[in-house]
Design an enzyme around this catalytic site. Structure first.
Site, mmCIF file in Angstrom:
data_model
loop_
_atom_site.group_PDB
_atom_site.id
_atom_site.type_symbol
_atom_site.label_atom_id
_atom_site.label_comp_id
_atom_site.label_asym_id
_atom_site.label_seq_id
_atom_site.Cartn_x
_atom_site.Cartn_y
_atom_site.Cartn_z
ATOM 1 N N CYS A 244 39.410 38.602 46.783
ATOM 2 C CA CYS A 244 39.118 39.860 47.457
ATOM 3 C C CYS A 244 39.119 39.651 48.972
ATOM 4 O O CYS A 244 40.147 39.302 49.534
ATOM 5 C CB CYS A 244 37.823 40.468 46.931
ATOM 6 S SG CYS A 244 37.628 42.225 47.365
ATOM 7 N N HIS B 237 39.156 40.882 41.445
ATOM 8 C CA HIS B 237 38.093 39.927 41.129
ATOM 9 C C HIS B 237 38.361 39.312 39.755
ATOM 10 O O HIS B 237 38.019 39.925 38.730
ATOM 11 C CB HIS B 237 36.737 40.633 41.116
ATOM 12 C CG HIS B 237 36.251 41.031 42.469
ATOM 13 N ND1 HIS B 237 35.487 40.197 43.260
ATOM 14 C CD2 HIS B 237 36.439 42.166 43.183
ATOM 15 C CE1 HIS B 237 35.217 40.806 44.400
ATOM 16 N NE2 HIS B 237 35.778 42.000 44.380
ATOM 17 N N GLU C 286 36.727 37.020 38.355
ATOM 18 C CA GLU C 286 35.442 36.750 37.707
ATOM 19 C C GLU C 286 34.876 37.988 37.020
ATOM 20 O O GLU C 286 33.951 37.882 36.214
ATOM 21 C CB GLU C 286 34.439 36.197 38.726
ATOM 22 C CG GLU C 286 33.823 37.211 39.673
ATOM 23 C CD GLU C 286 34.686 37.575 40.867
ATOM 24 O OE1 GLU C 286 34.161 38.232 41.786
ATOM 25 O OE2 GLU C 286 35.882 37.210 40.889
#
Length: 207
Positions: free
Chosen positions: A84, A187, A189
């Site tokens: 990001c 993202h 994650e």
């Protein structure tokens, strides 16, 4: 063989730590602000949430960190992933709330996501990757859906450094990279199975 996630006061550190631990196959994952630990790591991750200026200021505020990154990544070839705003910091210049100098590892600017009457800014939610150039980190992910939260996008001077794009009213670079450096606007994650696949690819990557 450790994995270093840089703690510079910006980023979903707990989410990133959990995601990388799940994919690390027993390798140690460190969330750290220590430049020596970063310099010794086999893989380096720079997360980022917030404004470009705040994030680059936070990174610069860590004594010795920029030198450690330059030595490990630019000179030493350690695999590096920016997430990001961590990806945006790779660029030469950020144009969010003024003009701000980034790391300059990729020639280009970070500018506002083009406005479109049919789409809301910030871009928040799931969207699809279109892989433009083969790369070990994006292998198997063409057409995958990833989770985005952003209002600005990286615009490399060299279009060949755009490894994947995403359409949100207009196309933008969602993965950029060169040599041992790669960044994702989304993202991983927070991107469930597809995100874990990308993290696993990154941790297997030996440029």
């Amino acid at each position: 063989m450790s994995i270093a996630i840089i703690d510079y006061g910006s980023g979903n550190l707990r989410s990133a730590e959990k995601a990388f631990q799940a994919a690390a196959e027993g390798r140690p994952v460190q969330v750290t602000a220590d430049p020596d630990s970063v310099a010794r790591a086999a893989h380096i991750v720079l997360p980022g949430v917030g404004a470009f200026a705040d994030c680059i200021a936070g990174l610069r505020a860590l004594p010795g960190m920029l030198d450690a990154l330059a030595s490990a990544v630019v000179q030493g070839g350690t695999p590096f992933l920016g997430i990001c705003v961590g990806m945006q910091l790779l660029c030469r210049t950020g144009l969010e709330n003024g003009t701000h100098e980034g790391l300059g590892w990729i020639d280009g600017v970070v500018d506002a996501l083009p406005k479109n009457a049919n789409e809301k800014i910030p871009h928040m939610g799931w969207n699809q990757l279109s892989v433009r150039a083969p790369h070990p980190v994006t292998a198997g992910l063409d057409g995958a859906h990833m989770y985005f939260v952003h209002s600005y996008v990286a615009q490399p001077d060299d279009a060949a450094l755009v490894l994947a794009t995403t359409d949100y009213g207009a196309g933008f670079a969602s993965v950029i990279g060169r040599d041992n450096i790669i960044g994702t606007q989304f993202h991983p994650e927070k991107s469930q199975r597809a995100g874990r696949h990308l993290i696993e690819n990154f941790l297997r990557w030996r440029p």
